[in-house]
Scaffold this motif. Sequence first.
Motif, short mmCIF file in Angstrom:
data_model
loop_
_atom_site.label_atom_id
_atom_site.label_comp_id
_atom_site.label_asym_id
_atom_site.label_seq_id
_atom_site.Cartn_x
_atom_site.Cartn_y
_atom_site.Cartn_z
N VAL A 103 0.88 -1.09 -0.08
CA VAL A 103 0.00 0.13 -0.11
C VAL A 103 0.87 1.42 -0.09
O VAL A 103 2.01 1.30 0.20
N GLU A 104 0.17 2.35 -0.32
CA GLU A 104 0.82 3.73 -0.05
C GLU A 104 -0.34 4.48 0.92
O GLU A 104 -1.33 4.36 0.73
N GLY A 105 0.53 5.18 1.80
CA GLY A 105 -0.05 5.74 2.73
C GLY A 105 -0.52 5.09 3.74
O GLY A 105 -1.85 4.82 4.05
N MET A 106 0.34 4.20 4.47
CA MET A 106 -0.08 3.23 5.71
C MET A 106 -1.01 3.92 6.59
O MET A 106 -2.18 3.25 7.08
N LYS A 107 -0.63 5.07 7.25
CA LYS A 107 -1.45 5.77 8.32
C LYS A 107 -2.88 5.99 7.96
O LYS A 107 -3.80 5.72 8.66
N GLU A 108 -3.07 6.32 6.56
CA GLU A 108 -4.35 6.47 6.03
C GLU A 108 -5.09 5.24 6.00
O GLU A 108 -6.54 5.26 6.12
N LYS A 109 -4.42 4.09 5.41
CA LYS A 109 -5.21 2.91 5.08
C LYS A 109 -5.41 2.16 6.61
O LYS A 109 -6.53 1.94 6.48
N ARG A 130 7.54 -0.60 6.32
CA ARG A 130 6.84 -0.92 7.68
C ARG A 130 5.77 -1.95 7.12
O ARG A 130 5.24 -1.95 6.08
N TYR A 131 5.33 -2.45 8.47
CA TYR A 131 3.98 -3.44 8.04
C TYR A 131 2.88 -3.00 9.09
O TYR A 131 3.20 -2.49 10.14
N ALA A 132 1.61 -3.49 9.01
CA ALA A 132 0.62 -3.51 9.89
C ALA A 132 -0.29 -4.68 9.62
O ALA A 132 -0.45 -4.95 8.56
N TYR A 133 -0.56 -5.33 10.70
CA TYR A 133 -1.54 -6.46 10.52
C TYR A 133 -2.86 -5.71 11.00
O TYR A 133 -3.00 -5.43 12.30
N MET A 134 -3.91 -5.94 10.23
CA MET A 134 -5.39 -5.56 10.60
C MET A 134 -6.14 -6.75 10.91
O MET A 134 -6.13 -7.84 10.26
N ASP A 135 -7.10 -6.88 11.87
CA ASP A 135 -7.94 -7.72 12.35
C ASP A 135 -9.01 -7.78 11.35
O ASP A 135 -10.16 -7.17 11.60
N GLU A 145 -2.18 -8.11 6.12
CA GLU A 145 -1.06 -7.43 6.24
C GLU A 145 -0.97 -6.32 5.29
O GLU A 145 -1.07 -6.47 4.18
N LEU A 146 -0.77 -5.24 5.70
CA LEU A 146 -0.40 -4.07 4.79
C LEU A 146 1.25 -3.69 4.70
O LEU A 146 1.83 -3.69 6.06
N LEU A 147 1.77 -3.62 3.67
CA LEU A 147 3.25 -3.51 3.69
C LEU A 147 3.54 -2.12 2.89
O LEU A 147 2.75 -1.83 1.81
N GLU A 148 4.23 -1.26 3.46
CA GLU A 148 4.50 0.02 2.77
C GLU A 148 6.08 0.16 2.65
O GLU A 148 6.59 0.22 3.65
N ASN A 149 6.36 0.35 1.42
CA ASN A 149 8.00 0.17 1.24
C ASN A 149 8.49 1.86 0.89
O ASN A 149 7.70 2.35 0.11
N ASP A 150 9.51 1.95 1.64
CA ASP A 150 10.08 3.22 1.27
C ASP A 150 10.59 3.57 -0.04
O ASP A 150 10.96 2.67 -0.74
N LYS A 151 10.53 4.83 -0.42
CA LYS A 151 10.61 5.06 -2.04
C LYS A 151 12.17 5.33 -2.11
O LYS A 151 12.97 5.60 -1.36
#
Length: 151
Positions: A103-109, A130-135, A145-151
Amino acid sequence: MNSGLLGNHFITQIGIVVNDIEKTSQAYADFFGVNKPDTIITDTVDIAQTEYRGNSSVARAKLAFFNMGSLQLELIEPDLHPSTWREYLDEHGEGPHHIAFVVEGMKEKITLLEGKQMQLLQKGEYTGGRYAYMDTFKELKVIVELLENDK
């Protein structure tokens, strides 16, 4: 085509929690006819900034990655500290833990999904992103899991 809540609909990774990463990794390597990948260990909390259910967590895991074309298979052997990996393994046993999307925009997602009653379980940093696991288990029968890679 509609790209849904995440901005895309391409599954990047399937994560599987296991009790013995060396044994399971070798079984997959034999099954696929490929070399067994190296096992790595997630970073310590001071680097990974791991949070589980809103609290800092020292949880770590051994990981092995099989790159299978456009899809990556991740094997996860958690340590005994509280984490989404340990919780899932204790409650459900070995097996599929998550499907992951870049994803792009981890905090927004995260905010968007939490607004749909899909709470953040765990988040952290890794080299390059960074990663985030959502229930999403209730709705999708698997964690996302959301994955956001640095550009």
